[in-house]
Design a protein around this motif. Structure first.
Motif, short mmCIF file in Angstrom:
data_model
loop_
_atom_site.label_atom_id
_atom_site.label_comp_id
_atom_site.label_asym_id
_atom_site.label_seq_id
_atom_site.Cartn_x
_atom_site.Cartn_y
_atom_site.Cartn_z
N GLN A 1 0.82 -1.23 0.00
CA GLN A 1 0.00 0.00 0.00
C GLN A 1 0.85 1.26 0.00
OE1 GLN A 1 -0.03 -2.78 2.02
NE2 GLN A 1 -1.13 -2.00 3.78
N ASP B 1 -3.72 -5.87 -5.18
CA ASP B 1 -4.76 -5.48 -6.12
C ASP B 1 -6.11 -5.46 -5.44
OD1 ASP B 1 -3.02 -5.10 -8.08
OD2 ASP B 1 -3.28 -7.08 -9.01
N LYS B 2 -6.25 -6.35 -4.45
CA LYS B 2 -7.47 -6.28 -3.65
C LYS B 2 -7.12 -5.36 -2.49
CE LYS B 2 -8.19 -11.07 -4.75
NZ LYS B 2 -6.85 -11.64 -4.80
N VAL B 3 -8.11 -4.93 -1.75
CA VAL B 3 -7.78 -4.03 -0.65
C VAL B 3 -7.47 -4.85 0.58
CG1 VAL B 3 -8.64 -2.14 0.74
CG2 VAL B 3 -9.23 -2.31 -1.65
N ASN C 1 -10.62 1.05 -5.02
CA ASN C 1 -9.96 0.76 -3.74
C ASN C 1 -10.22 1.85 -2.71
OD1 ASN C 1 -9.02 -1.55 -4.86
ND2 ASN C 1 -6.92 -0.87 -5.12
N ASP C 2 -9.91 3.10 -3.07
CA ASP C 2 -10.11 4.19 -2.11
C ASP C 2 -11.60 4.36 -1.77
OD1 ASP C 2 -7.49 4.69 -1.78
OD2 ASP C 2 -7.41 6.52 -2.99
N GLN D 1 -13.71 1.96 -1.47
CA GLN D 1 -14.00 0.94 -0.44
C GLN D 1 -13.53 1.41 0.91
OE1 GLN D 1 -13.26 -3.18 -0.38
NE2 GLN D 1 -13.03 -3.34 -2.59
N ARG D 2 -12.30 1.97 0.91
CA ARG D 2 -11.73 2.44 2.18
C ARG D 2 -12.62 3.55 2.75
NH1 ARG D 2 -6.77 2.19 -1.10
NH2 ARG D 2 -5.51 0.47 -0.33
#
Ligand SMILES: Nc1ncnc2c1ncn2[C@@H]1O[C@H](COP(=O)(O)OP(=O)(O)OP(=O)(O)O)[C@@H](O)[C@H]1O
Length: 424
Positions: free
Chosen positions: A220, A308-310, A390-391, A393-394
């Motif tokens: 990350q 690639d996945k979070v 990704n972001d 999801q975060r």
């Protein structure tokens, strides 16, 4: 009569002197041609400005002509590096990449031009390099470098130097190990935003990449040009310097950049040299008792598959995500785009609101978000969008905790704008 005789004798003496000088010149030229028996007259003239350097000479030019160099990555670094190596007359230049030319590459990947968009980078690179110098044998290798593919490439070719012009940690470890196994120096470069770095590994018993970085950084924490941006001239500077180091290695110059790291700060135009540690005798690859003697799974080693996945957030359950098809089917919706401001300015969906993820993390400038999340109707959906999903999801994960009394349903759009563009 006497004067005429004297004049004639003088003339003969002068002519004899000229003849002597010319014979000397011819002797010198013969010596040069003897040495340059493998350089054609057109090559001698083409490279004359570097041949006249005492540190190069005809012998040096012949060495370059007999050399084989592998460039991995025909992107921001590989393009300028390839250009200067081809122009300098390297005999065999293999260029390896698996990617295709995109419009976003053109501001820095200067072997590729508009009409190459959609072509493979190696094909476009091959055409450009051959146009530049048809004497050079250029071999396009269209493949993704991993342990298996590179082992094959190395078993079929003998390289004098490898140039790392890639942009990811897994490939850096892979190239390092392959160069150690095959005893080849590695010229490594990188460029991001306004800064570039350069060093040479595995040169004359010097340190290797693993001596310096035995463990890969957390995935990350690694930023790519696609995420962080880069000013085109920065990889230009570093790529050209990579070519210079290759030539210095091939010609056995004394000042090769091994055991030192060059840092180029483009914002102040400052070059700094940092002394690096020496080879680590305990290094698992180049140390006295190496543990790794053949390629490993570098993606797994670097955690890039998982990246690639979070991985750094609580996994969202499927109720917190929506796919792009469903997202697209809803006409009236609240969309929060969590990309950086500059990315949002470049392109965004109509009526989407920009609240960068980093603001959400830091809890700053969230008035608009507060207003939305407290003012929505019961069970109203609020969609969060970013480049790859990704972001977003975060952001959803964070906000669900922060606004647990909001009646809104927070949804991350899986795959982000990257996936969305394929619907259009
Ligand atoms: N393992 C690998 N095998 C083959 N090519 C690789 C490998 N790793 C990286 N590359 C290539 O290295 C090049 C690096 O170029 P650069 O850093 O300019 O970024 P990019 O991937 O072209 O662009 P962007 O980051 O903007 O999407 C790319 O062309 C990429 O395909």
């Amino acid at each position: 009569m006497t004067t005429n005789k004297k004049e004639l004798e003088n003339e003969i003496r002068t002519l004899k002197e000229i003849l002597y000088q010319k014979e000397k010149e011819l002797e010198q030229l013969n010596k040069v041609f003897e040495k340059s028996s493998n350089l054609s007259p057109s090559e001698i003239s083409r490279y004359s400005r570097q041949i006249i350097l005492p540190s190069v000479g005809v012998e040096g030019q012949l060495t370059l002509k007999k050399s084989a160099v592998l460039i991995v990555g025909v992107g921001g670094l590989g393009c300028p590096a390839g250009q200067y190596l081809a122009a300098a007359g390297i005999g065999k230049l293999d260029i390896l990449d698996s990617d295709e030319v995109e419009i976003t590459n053109l501001h820095r990947q200067i072997l590729h031009v508009e009409r190459n968009i959609g072509e493979t980078k190696v094909k476009s690179g091959y055409d450009s390099l051959k146009r530049l110098n048809s004497n050079v044998e250029v071999n396009p290798l269209e493949l993704h470098a991993n342990g298996e593919t590179l082992q094959k490439v190395f078993s079929e070719n003998k390289y004098d130097v490898v140039v790392d012009c890639t942009d990811n940690v897994a490939t850096r470890y892979l190239l390092n190990d392959m160069c150690v196994f095959n005893k080849v120096p590695l010229v490594s470069g990188s460029a991001l935003q306004l800064e570039g770095q350069l060093t040479v590994y595995n040169y004359k018993k010097g340190l290797c990449y693993r001596c310096l970085f035995p463990v890969p950084p957390p995935p990350q924490t690694v930023t790519s040009c696609g995420e962080g941006g880069v000013l085109g001239a920065i990889p230009g500077v570093i790529g050209v310097l990579q070519a210079l180091e290759v030539i210095k290695i091939l010609l056995d110059f004394p000042g090769v950049l091994s055991g030192r790291l060059l840092i180029f700060d483009g914002s102040d135009t400052v070059f700094r040299n940092i002394k690096l540690r020496q080879r680590n005798p305990q290094c698992v690859v180049c140390g006295d008792n190496p543990v790794i003697t053949k390629p490993i799974d570098y993606e797994q080693f670097c955690g890039s598959k998982a990246a690639d996945k979070v991985t750094d957030i609580k996994i969202l359950n499927s109720n917190d995500e929506t796919d792009v098809k469903e997202f697209n089917s809803i006409t009236k919706k609240i969309v929060i785009d969590v990309r950086q401001e500059a990315e949002f300015q470049m392109c965004h969906l109509p009526n989407s609101i920009n609240i960068p993820y980093k603001n959400i993390v830091k809890g700053i400038n969230l008035e608009a978000l507060n207003e939305i999340l407290t003012g929505v109707n019961d069970n109203e959906k609020v969609y969060f969008l970013c480049r790859r999903g990704n972001d977003s999801q975060r952001a959803v994960s964070l906000l669900k905790e922060k606004f647990n009394d909001s009646c809104a349903i927070l949804l991350s759009v899986a795959g982000g704008l990257n996936a969305y563009k394929f619907l259009l």
